[in-house]
Design an enzyme around this catalytic site. Structure first.
Site, PDB file in Angstrom:
ATOM      1  N   TRP A 184      88.870  22.051  38.760  1.00 43.61           N
ATOM      2  CA  TRP A 184      88.473  21.791  37.322  1.00 43.61           C
ATOM      3  C   TRP A 184      89.805  22.158  36.349  1.00 43.61           C
ATOM      4  CZ3 TRP A 184      88.419  25.106  33.113  1.00 43.61           C
ATOM      5  CH2 TRP A 184      87.863  24.436  31.924  1.00 43.61           C
ATOM      6  N   GLU A 225      85.779  18.854  39.859  1.00 44.40           N
ATOM      7  CA  GLU A 225      84.433  19.131  39.046  1.00 44.40           C
ATOM      8  C   GLU A 225      84.613  18.513  37.542  1.00 44.40           C
ATOM      9  OE1 GLU A 225      82.628  23.365  37.027  1.00 44.40           O
ATOM     10  OE2 GLU A 225      84.276  23.487  38.598  1.00 44.40           O
ATOM     11  N   LYS A 227      83.320  17.671  33.528  1.00 42.22           N
ATOM     12  CA  LYS A 227      82.617  18.375  32.350  1.00 42.22           C
ATOM     13  C   LYS A 227      82.125  17.127  31.246  1.00 42.22           C
ATOM     14  CE  LYS A 227      82.860  22.945  29.857  1.00 42.22           C
ATOM     15  NZ  LYS A 227      83.972  23.903  29.608  1.00 42.22           N
ATOM     16  N   ASP A 258      78.617  20.786  37.861  1.00 37.61           N
ATOM     17  CA  ASP A 258      78.135  22.221  37.291  1.00 37.61           C
ATOM     18  C   ASP A 258      77.124  21.985  36.411  1.00 37.61           C
ATOM     19  OD1 ASP A 258      78.386  24.445  35.398  1.00 37.61           O
ATOM     20  OD2 ASP A 258      80.209  25.045  36.218  1.00 37.61           O
ATOM     21  N   HIS A 261      77.701  21.695  32.860  1.00 39.15           N
ATOM     22  CA  HIS A 261      78.714  20.912  32.140  1.00 39.15           C
ATOM     23  C   HIS A 261      78.296  19.391  31.990  1.00 39.15           C
ATOM     24  CE1 HIS A 261      82.621  22.814  34.029  1.00 39.15           C
ATOM     25  NE2 HIS A 261      81.829  23.642  33.376  1.00 39.15           N
ATOM     26  N   HIS A 285      77.913  24.008  41.133  1.00 41.96           N
ATOM     27  CA  HIS A 285      78.163  25.420  40.357  1.00 41.96           C
ATOM     28  C   HIS A 285      76.920  25.740  39.569  1.00 41.96           C
ATOM     29  CE1 HIS A 285      82.725  26.171  40.668  1.00 41.96           C
ATOM     30  NE2 HIS A 285      82.106  26.318  41.812  1.00 41.96           N
ATOM     31  N   ASP A 293      77.730  24.973  26.996  1.00 40.93           N
ATOM     32  CA  ASP A 293      78.067  25.433  28.224  1.00 40.93           C
ATOM     33  C   ASP A 293      78.236  26.979  28.223  1.00 40.93           C
ATOM     34  OD1 ASP A 293      79.014  25.707  30.902  1.00 40.93           O
ATOM     35  OD2 ASP A 293      81.029  25.118  30.432  1.00 40.93           O
ATOM     36  N   ASP A 295      77.170  29.441  30.173  1.00 40.06           N
ATOM     37  CA  ASP A 295      77.072  30.178  31.463  1.00 40.06           C
ATOM     38  C   ASP A 295      76.419  31.334  31.467  1.00 40.06           C
ATOM     39  OD1 ASP A 295      78.799  28.262  33.111  1.00 40.06           O
ATOM     40  OD2 ASP A 295      80.312  28.635  31.674  1.00 40.06           O
ATOM     41  N   ASP A 325      78.150  30.247  38.924  1.00 37.74           N
ATOM     42  CA  ASP A 325      79.184  30.375  38.074  1.00 37.74           C
ATOM     43  C   ASP A 325      78.455  30.486  36.593  1.00 37.74           C
ATOM     44  OD1 ASP A 325      81.476  29.956  36.235  1.00 37.74           O
ATOM     45  OD2 ASP A 325      81.882  27.845  36.617  1.00 37.74           O
TER      46      ASP A 325
END
Length: 426
Positions: A184, A225, A227, A258, A261, A285, A293, A295, A325
């Protein structure tokens, strides 16, 4: 009523629909979750010349007891693993290399810098996954790495990614289970670009060079990955979903999704079945975005359950590689790991206990009333009793009893760690 009686009554409820709870337990035990190490130290890592966190990544909070050494981080991971049912994996970033005080830049990292992680993984019986770290570095300060216009900077990051794949291969060979090495990058622009094609061409060429380096695919699996946007790359991200999906398909790499993302209203669960038709394997993820984002720690919410349902009802438990993640420094970090991973497993067990054959048949027959009714009724089936039994059989605490273990660990380990930090400062 005892836990065992609760379980037996709940089991009968599911058996009425032909659901074999014991088979669900067996299937769940074979699904490893790749637990990210960076929750334990707020993505700090152990580099000698440590840079400030950058690349659109933010960790908020200052809960006491953060791991400050590899030994402390591994100790905290061991505590979390002792509270999570099943055998799982640990996901490392390149910044968690152990160089014994030597300043080793990222393009020079070697398998030897991760020998202690491998020794620890063998003792714990866990596999390892890996990520090159293309952020929090002076050569990434302008938000560009593999797509950078400066060829010297691009080469630095290309060399770092090649070195990371070699480390992933080392993990796989040593531990007898393939390592997923995921790339990423933070590359993008804060404001509207005047040229989108050139940065993407440079990224493609960089990836081509990285993957030309020979690596044994029996030991290392490559993933890329995407985004949608990040802090500092609000207008344009070079490695978009469309870019990486196309690149992965053309070059036989895994496309990693993800869940944080994408647009906040865009459902990653909806992408899984579409991508399974054209990809032998996918990687995830799993995070929890809140407006951006951010997380957050994974909770047992609608999207998590839908992700698990898509994996299970499409017989994709061996096709989708599940990693986590998230990073939250406002709560106990061991608790964060435990909450998030147990929730991922809960969602998978929930999905394994659904009458998928009947539900699919209702849909095929156009009986949408029965489909909706059954989906709603199963939300309040006695799933909790089944989950408790699974935890009990795996010798981990049931219900919220795990929290007592975390509080004991905080009192005996984390608080002493924090006290030592303050005494060293003064």
């Amino acid at each position: 009523m005892s836990t065992e009686k609760h379980f037996n009554l709940a089991k009968k409820e599911y058996e009425r629909w032909g659901i074999d709870v014991e088979e669900a337990f067996e299937r769940l035990s074979k699904i490893p979750i790749s637990i990210h190490c960076w929750q334990g130290d707020d993505i700090g890592g152990f580099e000698v010349n440590k840079s400030d966190l950058s690349g659109g990544i933010e960790v908020t909070g200052n809960y006491p007891g953060k791991a400050t050494t590899p030994e402390e981080l591994r100790m905290d991971l061991e505590k979390a693993l002792s509270l999570i049912p099943g055998k799982h994996r640990i996901n490392l970033h390149a910044i968690y290399a152990e160089t014994d005080g030597e300043a080793v830049d990222r393009n020079q990292i070697k398998p030897k810098h991760f020998e202690r992680w491998v020794q620890w993984a063998k003792k714990q019986g866990v596999g390892l996954d890996f990520n090159p770290t293309l952020f929090s570095h002076e050569k990434a300060n302008d938000g560009l790495t593999l797509a950078h216009p400066n060829p010297d900077i691009r080469k630095f990051w290309i060399d770092h990614c090649i070195a990371s794949r070699e480390i992933g291969e080392y993990f796989g060979r040593e531990l007898g289970t393939p390592c997923l090495t995921n790339i990423w990058i933070p590359d993008g622009y804060k404001d509207t670009p005047s040229d989108r094609l050139t940065p993407r061409r440079r990224l493609k060429e960089s990836l081509d060079t990285i993957f030309e380096a020979p690596i044994d695919e029996n030991y290392n699996i490559d993933a890329v990955e995407s985004k949608l946007f990040g802090i500092g790359s609000e207008a344009f991200v070079v490695g978009s979903h469309e870019f990486y999906l196309s690149y992965a398909l053309k070059n036989r790499k895994l496309c990693l999704l993800d869940t944080g993302h994408f647009h906040p209203t865009e459902m990653v669960s909806n992408k899984i079945s579409a991508m399974l038709l054209f990809n032998d394997k996918l990687a995830l993820h799993v995070s929890r975005p809140v407006r951006w984002d951010s997380d957050h720690v994974v909770t047992f919410d609608d999207e998590l359950r839908e992700i698990a349902l898509e994996i299970v009802r499409n017989d994709a438990t061996e096709k989708v590689m599940i990693g986590l993640d998230f990073f939250d420094a406002s709560i106990n970090r061991v608790a964060a790991w435990t909450i998030g991973t147990r929730n991922m497993l809960k969602a998978l067990l929930y999905a394994l206990l659904m009458p998928h054959v009947q539900l699919k048949q209702y849909q095929e027959n156009g009986d949408f009333t029965r489909r909706l009714a059954l989906l709603e009724e199963f939300k309040t089936y006695p799933f909790g009793a089944i989950w408790d039994e699974y935890c009990k059989r795996n010798n981990v605490p049931i219900k919220e009893q795990w929290l007592e273990k975390v509080e004991e660990y905080e009192a005996t380990v984390l608080s002493n760690r924090e006290a030592k930090i303050h005494s060293d400062v003064h």
